[in-house]
Write an enzyme that holds these catalytic residues in place. Structure first.
Site, PDB file in Angstrom:
ATOM      1  N   PRO A   1       1.021  -0.969  -0.493  1.00  0.00           N
ATOM      2  CA  PRO A   1      -0.290   0.418  -0.247  1.00  0.00           C
ATOM      3  C   PRO A   1       0.836   0.870  -0.328  1.00  0.00           C
ATOM      4  CG  PRO A   1       0.394  -0.888   2.144  1.00  0.00           C
ATOM      5  CD  PRO A   1       1.051  -1.909   1.504  1.00  0.00           C
ATOM      6  N   GLY A   2       0.397   2.302  -0.661  1.00  0.00           N
ATOM      7  CA  GLY A   2       1.343   3.362  -0.370  1.00  0.00           C
ATOM      8  C   GLY A   2       0.219   4.515  -0.428  1.00  0.00           C
TER       9      GLY A   2
ATOM     10  N   CYS B   1       2.852  28.498 -16.699  1.00  0.00           N
ATOM     11  CA  CYS B   1       3.003  29.090 -18.510  1.00  0.00           C
ATOM     12  C   CYS B   1       2.423  27.661 -18.844  1.00  0.00           C
ATOM     13  CB  CYS B   1       4.024  28.985 -19.234  1.00  0.00           C
ATOM     14  SG  CYS B   1       5.130  30.745 -17.874  1.00  0.00           S
ATOM     15  N   GLU B   2       1.137  27.177 -18.438  1.00  0.00           N
ATOM     16  CA  GLU B   2       0.802  26.153 -19.089  1.00  0.00           C
ATOM     17  C   GLU B   2      -0.593  26.229 -18.865  1.00  0.00           C
ATOM     18  OE1 GLU B   2       1.866  23.353 -20.829  1.00  0.00           O
ATOM     19  OE2 GLU B   2       4.284  23.231 -20.330  1.00  0.00           O
TER      20      GLU B   2
HETATM   21  C1  LIG Z   1       2.135   2.125  -7.497  1.00  0.00           C
HETATM   22  C2  LIG Z   1       2.324   0.269  -6.782  1.00  0.00           C
HETATM   23  C3  LIG Z   1       1.728   0.239  -5.808  1.00  0.00           C
HETATM   24  C4  LIG Z   1       1.091   1.524  -4.772  1.00  0.00           C
HETATM   25  O1  LIG Z   1      -0.245   1.379  -5.389  1.00  0.00           O
HETATM   26  P1  LIG Z   1      -0.721   2.356  -4.205  1.00  0.00           P
HETATM   27  O2  LIG Z   1      -2.147   3.037  -5.047  1.00  0.00           O
HETATM   28  O3  LIG Z   1      -0.357   3.951  -3.782  1.00  0.00           O
HETATM   29  O4  LIG Z   1      -1.473   1.795  -2.545  1.00  0.00           O
HETATM   30  C5  LIG Z   1       2.204  -1.067  -4.729  1.00  0.00           C
HETATM   31  N1  LIG Z   1       2.768  -2.097  -5.716  1.00  0.00           N
HETATM   32  C6  LIG Z   1       2.959  -1.132  -7.237  1.00  0.00           C
HETATM   33  C7  LIG Z   1       3.740  -2.666  -7.899  1.00  0.00           C
HETATM   34  C8  LIG Z   1       3.186  -0.168  -7.734  1.00  0.00           C
HETATM   35  O5  LIG Z   1       3.347   0.005  -8.947  1.00  0.00           O
END
Ligand SMILES: *Cc1c(COP(=O)(O)O)cnc(C)c1O
Length: 427
Positions: free
Chosen positions: A274-275, A355-356
């Site tokens: 998770p990110g 500038c876009e």
């Molecule tokens: C970007 C990515 C994540 C994280 O995704 P989130 O939506 O931020 O949780 C995890 N695994 C892989 C392989 C990714 O490319």
């Protein structure tokens, strides 16, 4: 749940008024809440506790060392997608045995760097990559641990630019070829295929794709084991959605409900990457109003944050809630529904100085009429905000501040003009 809230109409991050931070550190400014960050990691840890998962925070989402250190201290590993991210993860206290390495284009030197640091698993995305991984590992006298990343070919789930499990994207091995590819390395002493990996895309607001993906994964795991690969890891990637518009995100437990039974059935160690779920709602982008302008029948609210600070609206048509840190007297508190008509507001495009014509944070957004110097908060900016920032228009990158209760500290200083030209002078 997050710790950005209005107290007596004044926006606070935990116990600190946001305007105070803008005054002290300048704008544009990313402000993070430590409690929110750790709460969200904890939510995932709790929801999946019964299978004791390895949680590998996706460091591409927000790589700030100070945030990553907090996550590492709280038990998280890291998901990295480049040598640079591996360097960052190691510097944040990460150890190889809790790091997984993804990406379709790992270079030999990145692979060697990862092998030197004994990363847990390489998530392998093509047949050519799998054989190259074995070759590089042989060269340094090691055996690489690998998980085959499969594209489970599911229906579209999210924005086309961030959907990674539909046919025709560059990610993963096609589900109908993954077994043939696996056959080619049975018994290879330099690559041990011990895992199956999938990352479905992002952000995903329903558990259903995980249910469908994991079902396909279970079948593949059986077949891979029959072939002789000792599969012991199931990596379900990241992608859990967050609140961008209102309260649209699912709790981590909704995803656990469909993933945990499958992991038990497969008798695998679960890895998650998770990110966004961890850091997305833990950060806001703070900016200051410069000018108001009317042109071509439209109202523009020009403020000092731009697409180089937060590119998601431009890149993905993303929606971020925006509201003044201290709404003018007599004006409404932040609405529950930012997309509804809001009394005493005016539809405005929130734009920056770049500038876009594509430089905007929001379009046709109901906002009070503000004045020069007012402070604005763009919410849910912790993920893919600073991480995707650039120096376009030679704009120094924003500063980052971490709030912990009533305390706050700089965790990345604002870039200077000298920073912008230094690499060109050091030649
Ligand atoms: C970007 C990515 C994540 C994280 O995704 P989130 O939506 O931020 O949780 C995890 N695994 C892989 C392989 C990714 O490319």
């Amino acid at each position: 749940m997050d710790h950005f809230h209005y107290r007596n109409r004044i926006l606070h991050c935990e116990d600190v008024p946001v305007r105070q931070l803008a005054d002290l550190y300048g704008t544009p400014l990313f402000v993070y809440s430590k409690a929110t960050l750790l709460h969200h990691l904890g939510e995932i840890q709790k929801a999946f506790a019964e299978v004791d998962p390895l949680i590998c925070y996706s460091i591409k989402t927000n790589g700030n060392l100070h945030l990553c250190r907090l996550l590492s201290e709280a038990g998280s590993g890291f998901d990295v997608t480049s040598g640079g991210e591996l360097y960052r993860a190691l510097n944040a206290g990460g150890s190889g045995d809790k790091i997984v390495f993804a990406g379709v284009g790992k270079t030999d030197s990145e692979i060697r760097y990862a092998l030197e640091n004994d990363v847990f698993l390489f998530n392998v995305e093509s047949e050519a990559e799998l054989h190259n991984l074995a070759d590089v590992a042989r060269g340094v006298g090691k055996a690489a641990g690998a998980a085959l990343r499969v594209n489970p070919d599911l229906p579209p789930k999210t924005h086309a630019k961030t959907d990674t499990s539909v046919k025709g994207v560059k990610f993963g091995l096609d589900i109908d070829t993954v077994l043939d590819v696996a056959k080619g390395v049975v018994g290879n002493p330099h690559v041990r295929v011990v895992g199956l990996h999938m990352h479905l895309g992002s952000p995903i607001l329903s558990a259903k794709p995980y249910q469908e993906g994991v079902a396909k994964g279970l079948i593949l795991i059986d077949r891979l084991r029959d072939m002789g690969h000792p599969i012991s890891v199931l990596n379900m990637g990241g992608g859990f959605g967050i609140h961008y518009r209102k309260r649209e995100a699912q709790p981590a437990s909704a995803f656990a409900e469909v993933i945990v039974p499958a992991v038990r059935k497969a008798k695998c160690r679960l890895v998650l990457e998770p990110g966004r779920f961890i850091v997305g709602n833990a950060g806001i982008l703070v900016s200051r109003v410069l000018f108001l302008k009317e042109s071509g029948g439209k109202q523009f609210l020009i403020q000092d944050a731009a697409m180089n600070d937060l590119i998601r609206p431009t890149l993905y048509d993303s929606f971020h809630r925006i509201w003044p840190a201290e709404p003018p007297e007599g004006l409404p508190a932040p609405p529950d529904d930012f997309e509804a008509e809001i009394p005493q507001t005016l539809k405005q495009d929130v734009v920056g100085p770049v500038c876009e014509s594509g430089d905007f944070l929001a379009k046709d957004r109901c906002l009070p009429v503000l004045k020069r110097g007012d402070v604005l908060a763009t919410f849910s900016a912790g993920a893919y905000g600073m991480a995707m920032s650039s120096n376009y228009n030679s704009r120094p990158r924003a500063a980052e501040v971490l709030v912990d209760g009533g305390r706050h500290r700089l965790i990345r200083r604002r870039e200077t003009h000298e920073d912008l030209i230094r690499p060109e002078l050091e030649v």
